[in-house]
Write a protein that holds these residues in place. Structure first.
Motif, PDB file in Angstrom:
ATOM      1  N   ASP A   1       7.051  -1.446   1.634  1.00  0.00           N
ATOM      2  CA  ASP A   1       7.192  -2.272   2.834  1.00  0.00           C
ATOM      3  C   ASP A   1       8.679  -2.345   3.200  1.00  0.00           C
ATOM      4  O   ASP A   1       9.546  -2.105   2.356  1.00  0.00           O
TER       5      ASP A   1
ATOM      6  N   HIS B   1      10.654  -4.814   3.753  1.00  0.00           N
ATOM      7  CA  HIS B   1      11.379  -6.052   3.428  1.00  0.00           C
ATOM      8  C   HIS B   1      11.267  -6.276   1.932  1.00  0.00           C
ATOM      9  O   HIS B   1      10.622  -7.212   1.493  1.00  0.00           O
TER      10      HIS B   1
ATOM     11  N   HIS C   1       9.413  -8.568  -2.840  1.00  0.00           N
ATOM     12  CA  HIS C   1       8.843  -8.412  -1.490  1.00  0.00           C
ATOM     13  C   HIS C   1       8.831  -9.776  -0.812  1.00  0.00           C
ATOM     14  O   HIS C   1       8.478 -10.775  -1.438  1.00  0.00           O
ATOM     15  N   ILE C   2       9.211  -9.823   0.442  1.00  0.00           N
ATOM     16  CA  ILE C   2       9.154 -11.094   1.167  1.00  0.00           C
ATOM     17  C   ILE C   2       7.724 -11.310   1.657  1.00  0.00           C
ATOM     18  O   ILE C   2       7.215 -10.531   2.476  1.00  0.00           O
TER      19      ILE C   2
ATOM     20  N   ARG D   1       5.204 -13.242   3.835  1.00  0.00           N
ATOM     21  CA  ARG D   1       5.345 -14.039   5.047  1.00  0.00           C
ATOM     22  C   ARG D   1       4.022 -14.664   5.434  1.00  0.00           C
ATOM     23  O   ARG D   1       2.959 -14.084   5.188  1.00  0.00           O
TER      24      ARG D   1
HETATM   25 MN    MN Z   1       5.024  -6.890   3.632  1.00  0.00          MN
END
Ligand code: MN
Ligand code: LR7
Length: 787
Positions: A437, A439, A572-573, A575
């Motif tokens: 990903d 981020h 990993h962020i 959200r």
């Molecule tokens: Mn993601």
């Protein structure tokens, strides 16, 4: 006797004495000789035993080194600490990840002793380079306005080895921006080991390469291979690290003693703990070492809120954190001793993104550069999925132009992450594809353990442990050990720990690979050819969602394996919301994707998917899930196993009963069982041996015997028999046991006003009547209930 006496007289007697004496002498002599031979033998034997013992000892030592290797590392007995980070940091960072996050504690800058982390990190990341040579990646323009009041720790590098640094030819040390020599050779002084780092030929700038291979001819894109401006410094530093980490497996041959002890094993090295970056890192920088950042200022709070929507996380903070910040090395202790093959396959790292925040995208890319052995990193492919933000166009191209290994694809139409990944894979040249990903922050030593698994078995699909970068304070948070990806109905991804029993039975340590029924989706490596053998992703999946289920079922059912590798870790962020728009309705998009997956892969279990809230997807008027012929054909050609096999062998803990209830259907008022006889319904005395009394209550809520379903006659109050049709809502009944008011009733809401199935006293027939919770003739019970 008289004769004998005569012989022993005079000289005869003398002769006889001499004869006897010499025989006695001979006997003594032989005994002495024998003793001395034994002596010699004993001595020799002793020497041999000693020598053999020595050999055994040495071999044992060697095999210990080997055992700590790539397969199933043994725990470090000397140091039984579960994790590499100090316990304080562990407490602060760790958070549960079973379903919901719990026990999360915000990290205050005072809670962690930066010196501990600093010295720990410094052994890995500090590289003595001229400050002028540093790459200014940092968003240092932004002023530090947080209360990270940590002491500045002198950057003492206890482990930096001056002699080692001599081993690296600093061929281009002063001219970092000048094109390098085509090949950098590094020799280690006193061993025969030679480590070659191949420099790739300079890619030529192809500003707008009209169109890469499209996915079903639909993906329009331009590729920008950024111009080469190789940074020799990075290569050198990484090479130096590589050398430092080569285990000292020495050949020790002592001919005099005639003891050959240890053979060098040339094919492996200790996993590299690379973390190349600006040196020294500013220990006081915002978010340094993965620390939480707490804002005290009200104005800043407003700013945080204002910018939140840009990424659905704290974008304001992210922009202030160095792009190359350090994060705690969270690997289990034993990981550092793992042996990795020298001839690992190379990888192309693929990031797809749409409207990603600048600082997080760059931090993702830099974390790959800073913590991956350069010889294994073939390229980084950035697939811009038709982002709407300007900075992701020319500005991004210009920034990435300094990194020869970065290729950028700008898709002309929004494809969604699934087809965007396929567009990235189509231009990849590495042996292995590594999807990430956009981020994330790759942690120390993340790459080699992934590639090692693929090297050992090309059908293995390894995933790193996905750790958490807090969306609120950007801290790096550990997750629990022994977690693996699973699904719950209706195909909802989740984390679930291995059971204690399983861990004990398999004698597992926290560093061992974990079989993973379903991958999270975003972060994994896969052999490039194998990816295509599996038919890549179903290109009919749109935008976001479900592709992790698809690829997971496909991998397991068609001969592969998915593993989580605890020695590889990536933050990993997470959200709360997707920070981008869905071209169509989000829910409908995800549902449609999941229905495609269910139809292709779940066999008879697909009713569990539909039955858990997705009944409406069976209605073709409601949704068009598209053509599935190619996918079904693919599954056939690959000779994949059944979903039942997957459940039995890969995910036996899954709760997947094929029906909700089954067996005899007993009526409490009549005290008889429902019977389907010669096309009509009646009642008989209950008898388990009578097949005509066996019914299923299915996930689609049908009352079913073989392919005959019971339903209300349209609008009337009587019952009729129908050929079962999964999409026919008329045939759905509600029924559950329990203590609720209408428990045990069989209720249809198809006809007006909620009607209940009732056994008529007379004629043994079945009717529909207004529901009455006291009426025992409306109460039914199946032999077995599963849900
Ligand atoms: Mn993601
Ligand atoms: O249309 C799109 N085009 C894209 O390029 C939509 C998204 N994307 C990009 C996006 O910018 C991001 O880099 O695709 C990537 C994944 O999208 P996210 O970050 O919005 O997804 P997520 O992290 O919320 O969701 C997880 O599930 C997804 C289901 O389709 C994908 O598999 C994601 O890769 C996956 N992320 C992870 O596995 C990280 C760990 C999350 C967990 C658990």
């Amino acid at each position: 006797m008289i004769k004998l006496k005569r012989y022993l007289r005079g000289s005869g007697r003398v002769l006889a004495c001499v004869f006897i004496a010499s025989i006695i002498w001979l006997i003594f002599d032989m005994a002495a000789l024998r003793m001395s031979i034994n002596d010699v033998n004993g001595q020799l034997l002793k020497e041999r035993i000693i020598r053999e013992r020595e050999i055994i000892n040495q071999q044992a030592k060697m095999s210990q080194v080997k055992q700590g290797g790539f397969g199933h590392p043994v725990p470090n007995q000397a140091n039984n600490k579960p994790l590499h980070v100090d316990n304080l940091a562990e407490n602060v960072y760790r958070r549960k990840r079973t379903g919901k996050f719990i026990g999360y504690k915000q990290m205050d800058s005072n809670e962690i002793n930066p010196s501990q982390l600093q010295t720990e990190k410094s052994s890995k990341m500090r590289v003595d380079l001229d400050m002028n040579e540093q790459h200014q990646l940092d968003s240092s323009k932004t002023k530090t306005t947080t209360k990270t009041a940590d002491k500045v720790i002198p950057n003492e590098n206890k482990h930096s080895n001056v002699e080692d640094s001599k081993m690296v030819e600093h061929s281009n040390k002063k001219n970092v921006d000048v094109a390098p020599k085509p090949q950098v050779k590094i020799e280690q002084a006193n061993t025969t080991a030679l480590l070659k780092l191949k420099k790739e030929p300079h890619p030529v700038k192809t500003p707008t390469n009209p169109l890469i291979k499209d996915v079903k001819g639909k993906v329009n894109s331009t590729i920008t291979e950024t111009q080469v401006k190789t940074n020799v410094k990075d290569e050198e530093v990484k090479a130096k690290e590589a050398l430092q980490s080569v285990p000292k497996l020495q050949e020790k041959v002592d001919l005099k003693e005639n003891v050959t002890v240890v053979r060098k094993k040339p094919g492996v090295h200790k996993v590299l703990s690379l973390d190349v970056t600006q040196s020294p890192r500013n220990p006081n920088a915002v978010g340094q070492f993965g620390r939480a950042v707490i804002l005290s200022n009200k104005d800043e709070d407003a700013e945080v809120k204002r910018r939140w929507a840009e990424g659905h996380f704290n974008v304001y903070l992210s922009d202030q954190i160095p792009l190359d910040r350090a994060i705690p090395d969270t690997r289990p202790e034993t990981c550092k001793d793992n042996l990795i093959h020298n001839d690992l396959p190379s990888t192309s790292v693929i990031f797809c993104f749409v409207d990603e925040v600048w600082s997080t995208l760059l931090r993702s890319v830099h974390s790959v550069f800073n913590r991956s052995p350069p010889n294994l990193l073939k390229e980084i492919i950035l697939v811009d999925d038709c982002s709407t933000r300007d900075y992701l166009k020319e500005q991004l191209d210009n920034y990435m132009a300094q990194f020869p290994k970065v290729k950028i694809i700008h898709l002309k139409e929004r494809q969604g992450l699934i087809r965007a990944r396929m567009a990235g894979a189509a231009v990849a040249t590495g042996d292995v594809l590594t999807f990430l990903d956009s981020h994330v922050e790759c942690n120390v030593g993340w790459l080699e353990p992934l590639l090692e698994q693929v090297y050992l078995d090309r059908k293995k699909v390894p995933c790193p442990v996905i750790e958490v970068i807090s969306d609120k304070d950007m801290s790096y948070v550990l997750v629990d050990n022994f977690q693996r990806g699973i699904f719950r109905w209706p195909l909802v991804f989740g984390w679930s720990p291995l059971s204690e029993d399983y861990i004990k039975k398999h004698n597992m340590t926290i560093a061992d690979p974990i079989r993973c029924p379903v991958m999270a989706g975003g972060l994994f490596s896969i052999d490039r050819n194998y990816f295509y053998e599996l038919g890549a992703y179903d290109p009919g999946l749109d935008v976001w969602g479900g592709e992790n289920m698809e690829i997971s079922f496909k991998i397991w059912m068609c001969g592969g394996e998915i593993e989580i590798i605890p020695c590889s870790r990536v933050g990993h962020i997470f959200r709360g919301q997707n920070p981008y728009k869905f071209p169509k309705d989000r829910q409908k998009t995800v549902e449609r994707n999941l229905a495609r997956v269910a139809e292709v892969w779940l066999d008879e279990y697909k009713d569990l998917f539909y039955g858990h809230g997705y009944h409406h997807l069976l209605d073709k008027k409601h949704i068009d899930i598209g053509d599935l012929e190619d996918q079904i054909e693919l599954r056939k050609n690959l000779k994949c196993k059944s979903f039942k096999w997957y459940l039995d062998n890969v995910y036996p803990e899954a709760d997947a009963p094929i029906v909700k209830a089954e067996g005899l259907v007993f009526n409490q008022g009549l005290r008889k069982c429902l019977t389907l006889h010669k096309g009509s319904l009646l009642f008989e005395t209950c008898d388990l041996n009578q097949q005509s009394q066996h019914f299923n209550y299915t996930w689609l809520r049908n009352l079913q015997r073989e392919n005959v379903c019971i339903g209300p006659e349209s609008k009337g109050s009587s019952i009729a028999l129908y050929l079962c049709d999964r999409a026919n809502v008329q045939l759905r009944w509600n029924h559950r046991l329990g203590s609720s008011l209408m428990a045990d009733h069989i209720i249809t809401d198809y006809v007006w006003g909620r009607m209940c199935l009732e056994a008529a006293l007379k004629g043994d027939s079945v009717l529909l009547r207004s529901c009455d919770h006291n009426n025992v003739f409306q109460k039914w019970e199946f032999t077995h209930y599963f849900a």
